[in-house]
Design a protein around this motif. Structure first.
Motif, PDB file in Angstrom:
ATOM      1  N   ARG A   1      26.953  28.012  22.430  1.00 55.75           N
ATOM      2  CA  ARG A   1      27.608  27.555  21.195  1.00 55.75           C
ATOM      3  C   ARG A   1      28.441  26.311  21.473  1.00 55.75           C
ATOM      4  N   PHE A   2      29.216  26.334  22.550  1.00 52.38           N
ATOM      5  CA  PHE A   2      30.053  25.195  22.902  1.00 52.38           C
ATOM      6  C   PHE A   2      29.204  23.946  23.102  1.00 52.38           C
ATOM      7  N   CYS A   3      28.171  24.048  23.921  1.00 54.70           N
ATOM      8  CA  CYS A   3      27.327  22.885  24.214  1.00 54.70           C
ATOM      9  C   CYS A   3      26.654  22.349  22.957  1.00 54.70           C
ATOM     10  N   SER A   4      26.177  23.230  22.097  1.00 59.30           N
ATOM     11  CA  SER A   4      25.486  22.766  20.893  1.00 59.30           C
ATOM     12  C   SER A   4      26.455  22.126  19.893  1.00 59.30           C
ATOM     13  N   THR A   5      27.647  22.683  19.735  1.00 58.68           N
ATOM     14  CA  THR A   5      28.592  22.111  18.772  1.00 58.68           C
ATOM     15  C   THR A   5      29.270  20.849  19.299  1.00 58.68           C
ATOM     16  N   GLN A   6      29.356  20.713  20.634  1.00 60.73           N
ATOM     17  CA  GLN A   6      30.025  19.549  21.233  1.00 60.73           C
ATOM     18  C   GLN A   6      29.042  18.448  21.643  1.00 60.73           C
ATOM     19  N   GLY A   7      27.751  18.677  21.483  1.00 64.53           N
ATOM     20  CA  GLY A   7      26.764  17.676  21.868  1.00 64.53           C
ATOM     21  C   GLY A   7      26.639  17.500  23.375  1.00 64.53           C
ATOM     22  N   ILE A   8      26.876  18.551  24.130  1.00 64.79           N
ATOM     23  CA  ILE A   8      26.793  18.498  25.596  1.00 64.79           C
ATOM     24  C   ILE A   8      25.334  18.694  25.996  1.00 64.79           C
ATOM     25  N   GLU A   9      24.698  17.602  26.469  1.00 65.85           N
ATOM     26  CA  GLU A   9      23.275  17.645  26.801  1.00 65.85           C
ATOM     27  C   GLU A   9      22.986  17.320  28.264  1.00 65.85           C
ATOM     28  N   ASN A  10      23.954  16.725  28.957  1.00 65.82           N
ATOM     29  CA  ASN A  10      23.711  16.231  30.312  1.00 65.82           C
ATOM     30  C   ASN A  10      24.374  17.060  31.400  1.00 65.82           C
ATOM     31  N   VAL A  11      25.042  18.140  31.007  1.00 62.71           N
ATOM     32  CA  VAL A  11      25.769  18.975  31.948  1.00 62.71           C
ATOM     33  C   VAL A  11      25.121  20.351  31.979  1.00 62.71           C
ATOM     34  N   VAL A  12      24.907  20.882  33.176  1.00 65.59           N
ATOM     35  CA  VAL A  12      24.462  22.260  33.329  1.00 65.59           C
ATOM     36  C   VAL A  12      25.710  23.132  33.295  1.00 65.59           C
ATOM     37  N   VAL A  13      25.682  24.212  32.529  1.00 67.75           N
ATOM     38  CA  VAL A  13      26.809  25.136  32.508  1.00 67.75           C
ATOM     39  C   VAL A  13      26.364  26.461  33.094  1.00 67.75           C
ATOM     40  N   GLY A  14      27.259  27.076  33.856  1.00 65.16           N
ATOM     41  CA  GLY A  14      26.947  28.352  34.479  1.00 65.16           C
ATOM     42  C   GLY A  14      28.123  29.292  34.389  1.00 65.16           C
ATOM     43  N   SER A  15      27.829  30.542  34.111  1.00 59.63           N
ATOM     44  CA  SER A  15      28.874  31.559  34.002  1.00 59.63           C
ATOM     45  C   SER A  15      28.919  32.424  35.258  1.00 59.63           C
ATOM     46  N   ASP A  16      30.128  32.699  35.693  1.00 60.30           N
ATOM     47  CA  ASP A  16      30.380  33.530  36.868  1.00 60.30           C
ATOM     48  C   ASP A  16      30.894  34.912  36.443  1.00 60.30           C
ATOM     49  N   PHE A  17      30.633  35.284  35.186  1.00 66.25           N
ATOM     50  CA  PHE A  17      31.228  36.494  34.624  1.00 66.25           C
ATOM     51  C   PHE A  17      30.743  37.783  35.275  1.00 66.25           C
ATOM     52  N   LYS A  18      29.525  37.795  35.814  1.00 68.59           N
ATOM     53  CA  LYS A  18      28.949  39.044  36.324  1.00 68.59           C
ATOM     54  C   LYS A  18      29.704  39.610  37.524  1.00 68.59           C
ATOM     55  N   ASN A  19      29.914  38.783  38.547  1.00 63.62           N
ATOM     56  CA  ASN A  19      30.514  39.325  39.766  1.00 63.62           C
ATOM     57  C   ASN A  19      31.542  38.404  40.415  1.00 63.62           C
ATOM     58  N   LYS A  20      31.856  37.298  39.767  1.00 67.56           N
ATOM     59  CA  LYS A  20      32.865  36.360  40.266  1.00 67.56           C
ATOM     60  C   LYS A  20      32.541  35.831  41.675  1.00 67.56           C
ATOM     61  N   ASP A  21      31.252  35.752  42.002  1.00 68.50           N
ATOM     62  CA  ASP A  21      30.837  35.244  43.320  1.00 68.50           C
ATOM     63  C   ASP A  21      31.317  33.813  43.556  1.00 68.50           C
ATOM     64  N   PHE A  22      31.093  32.942  42.580  1.00 70.92           N
ATOM     65  CA  PHE A  22      31.517  31.551  42.752  1.00 70.92           C
ATOM     66  C   PHE A  22      33.023  31.492  42.964  1.00 70.92           C
ATOM     67  N   ALA A  23      33.777  32.124  42.077  1.00 71.47           N
ATOM     68  CA  ALA A  23      35.238  32.074  42.151  1.00 71.47           C
ATOM     69  C   ALA A  23      35.745  32.556  43.502  1.00 71.47           C
ATOM     70  N   ASN A  24      35.144  33.605  44.026  1.00 73.40           N
ATOM     71  CA  ASN A  24      35.577  34.145  45.316  1.00 73.40           C
ATOM     72  C   ASN A  24      35.096  33.305  46.489  1.00 73.40           C
ATOM     73  N   LYS A  25      33.834  32.862  46.472  1.00 70.18           N
ATOM     74  CA  LYS A  25      33.303  32.093  47.599  1.00 70.18           C
ATOM     75  C   LYS A  25      33.885  30.687  47.683  1.00 70.18           C
ATOM     76  N   TYR A  26      34.353  30.142  46.543  1.00 71.67           N
ATOM     77  CA  TYR A  26      34.929  28.796  46.521  1.00 71.67           C
ATOM     78  C   TYR A  26      36.455  28.815  46.461  1.00 71.67           C
ATOM     79  N   GLY A  27      37.052  30.010  46.417  1.00 65.54           N
ATOM     80  CA  GLY A  27      38.508  30.134  46.455  1.00 65.54           C
ATOM     81  C   GLY A  27      39.227  29.661  45.216  1.00 65.54           C
ATOM     82  N   VAL A  28      38.610  29.827  44.042  1.00 63.94           N
ATOM     83  CA  VAL A  28      39.211  29.326  42.808  1.00 63.94           C
ATOM     84  C   VAL A  28      39.477  30.430  41.771  1.00 63.94           C
ATOM     85  N   LEU A  29      39.528  31.683  42.205  1.00 58.76           N
ATOM     86  CA  LEU A  29      39.788  32.785  41.285  1.00 58.76           C
ATOM     87  C   LEU A  29      41.283  32.893  41.037  1.00 58.76           C
TER      88      LEU A  29
END
Length: 173
Positions: free
Chosen positions: A92-120
């Motif tokens: 919804r955000f990408c479509s309403t904001q016209g975001i076409e050149n950025v890949v978006v990814g969610s870490d909601f399932k297990n917070k792997d990115f947040a934990n492995k990159y130290g940004v939780l």
């Protein structure tokens, strides 16, 4: 333990603190289309990985729009914005904001990115979300630039990000 501030209040960061010259861990995220989005590791592209608390806030929306207009259009660069937002909200955000050149990814399932990159964000009102941070990863998978934005409600240093990307021979930057 590293810290940032949110509205002036100190918040601890959880996870593995990474440094420039470390290898960027490979993490699988959920894309806005529910498909897997991979970040980190070696790649045919220079990777710019930006984490934000939520796409649906003023500063995060501004940052994502700026990335969409500039860095994401550079040849040889893959830009991914990571948050804990649900894939449906990202779509919804990408479509309403016209975001076409950025890949978006969610870490909601297990917070792997947040934990492995130290940004939780470990405590405070936004506990469980990702801090505002940017990692630039070269094609070999090595982190060549890291910025953990000290005050989560402010934008990253775009000039430093562009400089890091250009240092690796980005074409048409």
């Amino acid at each position: 333990m590293a810290t940032v501030t949110v509205g002036g209040n100190t918040v601890s960061l959880a996870g593995n603190e990474l440094s420039v010259s470390d290898l960027a861990p490979v993490v699988e995220l959920v894309g806005k289309d529910l498909k897997t989005v991979k970040v980190g590791g070696s790649s045919e592209f220079i990777q710019v990985i930006a984490s934000v608390p939520s796409l649906d806030t003023g500063v995060c929306a501004t940052e994502t729009r700026k990335f969409n207009e500039s860095i994401a259009k550079m040849d040889g660069v893959k830009l991914t914005v990571v948050s804990m937002d649900l894939p449906f909200a990202m779509e919804r955000f990408c479509s309403t904001q016209g975001i076409e050149n950025v890949v978006v990814g969610s870490d909601f399932k297990n917070k792997d990115f947040a934990n492995k990159y130290g940004v939780l964000l470990a405590d405070g009102n936004l506990a469980g979300l990702t801090a505002r941070a940017v990692f630039v990863v070269d094609k070999a998978g090595k982190i060549i630039h890291k910025e953990i934005v000290k005050e989560v409600t402010t934008e990253p240093d775009y000039d430093a990000i562009v400089k890091a990307v250009n240092s690796k021979g980005c074409r048409n930057c």
